[in-house]
Write a protein that holds these residues in place. Structure first.
Motif, PDB file in Angstrom:
ATOM      1  N   LEU A  75      30.554  42.689  42.437  1.00  0.00           N
ATOM      2  CA  LEU A  75      30.699  41.346  42.478  1.00  0.00           C
ATOM      3  C   LEU A  75      31.100  40.597  41.291  1.00  0.00           C
ATOM      4  CD1 LEU A  75      30.930  38.942  44.259  1.00  0.00           C
ATOM      5  CD2 LEU A  75      28.447  38.553  44.171  1.00  0.00           C
ATOM      6  N   LEU A  76      30.302  40.908  40.361  1.00  0.00           N
ATOM      7  CA  LEU A  76      30.700  39.954  38.938  1.00  0.00           C
ATOM      8  C   LEU A  76      32.094  40.552  38.475  1.00  0.00           C
ATOM      9  CD1 LEU A  76      29.740  38.535  36.455  1.00  0.00           C
ATOM     10  CD2 LEU A  76      28.723  40.624  35.355  1.00  0.00           C
ATOM     11  N   PHE A  77      32.370  41.796  38.484  1.00  0.00           N
ATOM     12  CA  PHE A  77      33.877  42.003  37.822  1.00  0.00           C
ATOM     13  C   PHE A  77      34.959  41.565  38.649  1.00  0.00           C
ATOM     14  CE2 PHE A  77      31.211  45.386  35.703  1.00  0.00           C
ATOM     15  CZ  PHE A  77      31.312  44.845  34.454  1.00  0.00           C
ATOM     16  N   ILE A  78      34.759  41.584  40.071  1.00  0.00           N
ATOM     17  CA  ILE A  78      35.768  41.225  41.189  1.00  0.00           C
ATOM     18  C   ILE A  78      35.917  39.392  40.857  1.00  0.00           C
ATOM     19  CG2 ILE A  78      36.067  40.483  43.572  1.00  0.00           C
ATOM     20  CD1 ILE A  78      34.651  43.213  44.186  1.00  0.00           C
ATOM     21  N   MET A  79      34.698  38.881  40.556  1.00  0.00           N
ATOM     22  CA  MET A  79      34.901  37.469  40.367  1.00  0.00           C
ATOM     23  C   MET A  79      35.583  37.015  39.095  1.00  0.00           C
ATOM     24  SD  MET A  79      31.469  35.968  41.932  1.00  0.00           S
ATOM     25  CE  MET A  79      32.096  34.047  41.874  1.00  0.00           C
ATOM     26  N   LEU A  80      35.243  37.937  38.020  1.00  0.00           N
ATOM     27  CA  LEU A  80      35.825  37.829  36.841  1.00  0.00           C
ATOM     28  C   LEU A  80      37.447  38.114  36.984  1.00  0.00           C
ATOM     29  CD1 LEU A  80      33.285  39.346  34.229  1.00  0.00           C
ATOM     30  CD2 LEU A  80      34.062  37.098  34.105  1.00  0.00           C
ATOM     31  N   ALA A  81      37.710  38.925  37.682  1.00  0.00           N
ATOM     32  CA  ALA A  81      39.082  39.275  37.839  1.00  0.00           C
ATOM     33  C   ALA A  81      39.763  38.108  38.562  1.00  0.00           C
ATOM     34  CB  ALA A  81      39.412  40.609  38.850  1.00  0.00           C
ATOM     35  N   TRP A  82      39.192  37.356  39.494  1.00  0.00           N
ATOM     36  CA  TRP A  82      39.661  36.352  40.393  1.00  0.00           C
ATOM     37  C   TRP A  82      39.946  35.212  39.349  1.00  0.00           C
ATOM     38  CZ3 TRP A  82      36.774  33.858  45.099  1.00  0.00           C
ATOM     39  CH2 TRP A  82      37.587  33.118  45.918  1.00  0.00           C
ATOM     40  N   TRP A  83      39.012  35.230  38.365  1.00  0.00           N
ATOM     41  CA  TRP A  83      39.088  33.954  37.357  1.00  0.00           C
ATOM     42  C   TRP A  83      40.169  34.083  36.320  1.00  0.00           C
ATOM     43  CZ3 TRP A  83      34.410  32.764  33.407  1.00  0.00           C
ATOM     44  CH2 TRP A  83      34.773  31.509  32.573  1.00  0.00           C
TER      45      TRP A  83
END
Length: 222
Positions: A75-83
């Protein structure tokens, strides 16, 4: 080193506590990233705070922030990719493409379902950058894809069993073929049943969050 190994074998408490602390910190980080993402999308700190609060009190988020599994890193890396994808949409610098590819690849390294993270940078690229036909020639897009593939391949090479999740194959040589067979054997009804099961859980445990998500989505379209 041998004495250290013996100590951990007798009492692995240090490993367990350290791992749970790292997962908890990742959970906190996702709340902050949710704040930054919502603030940038809606150009409102109030929207960012509401997004962060809703995520912070989410039943599933709190649960997964206490469990030493792969879900929170994914989840952390998915959200960072979104950012990073927001950077692609608004600024378009090569560093944002690189970051989006890197974080998407790390999401795959955490869990293969993390490959969905690559939807965000590609969507931002094709929706906001240049004319449509020129977008295929843009080196920045191919940079993101190359970094994504390289990081994903590296993660799979380091831990090929991560593709099996204990259900497809016992050896790395049969992983990809076995996964493809599993996918082929699933009909559309089974996929709908799978999605329906998890949607039912979502409605059961995240009712308030879903209600406000729908209201917020409707409000943002005004």
């Amino acid at each position: 080193l041998a004495a250290y190994k013996d100590m951990l074998a007798i009492d692995p408490t240090l490993i367990f506590i350290s791992a749970r602390a790292v997962i908890a910190l990742m959970g906190v980080a996702t709340v902050y990233i949710a704040y930054r993402i919502a603030s940038e999308i809606f150009s409102s700190q109030r929207a960012g705070l509401l997004a962060a609060i809703f995520l912070a009190v989410s039943f599933y988020h709190l649960q997964l922030s206490q469990v030493t599994r792969h879900w929170m890193p994914a989840l952390l890396f998915i959200m960072l990719a979104w950012w990073a994808s927001l950077g692609i949409a608004s600024r378009g610098g090569a560093k944002w493409y690189f970051a989006a590819g890197l974080f998407s690849g790390l999401a795959v390294g955490s869990n293969t379902a993390g490959a969905v993270a690559m939807i965000f940078p590609l969507g931002a690229h094709f929706l906001f950058q240049r004319r449509f036909l020129e977008k295929f020639k843009d080196v920045r897009m191919w940079l993101a894809i190359a970094v994504f593939i390289a990081v994903s391949a590296g993660a799979i090479a380091l831990y090929p069993y991560g593709l099996t999740q204990g259900e497809a194959a016992n050896a790395s040589s049969g992983i990809v073929a076995a996964k493809l067979v599993l996918l082929k054997d699933k009909n559309f009804g089974q996929w709908l049943s799978f999605l329906g099961y998890y949607l039912k859980l979502l409605f059961k445990y995240e009712t308030i969050l879903l209600i406000f998500a729908v209201l917020g989505g409707a409000f943002s379209l005004r």
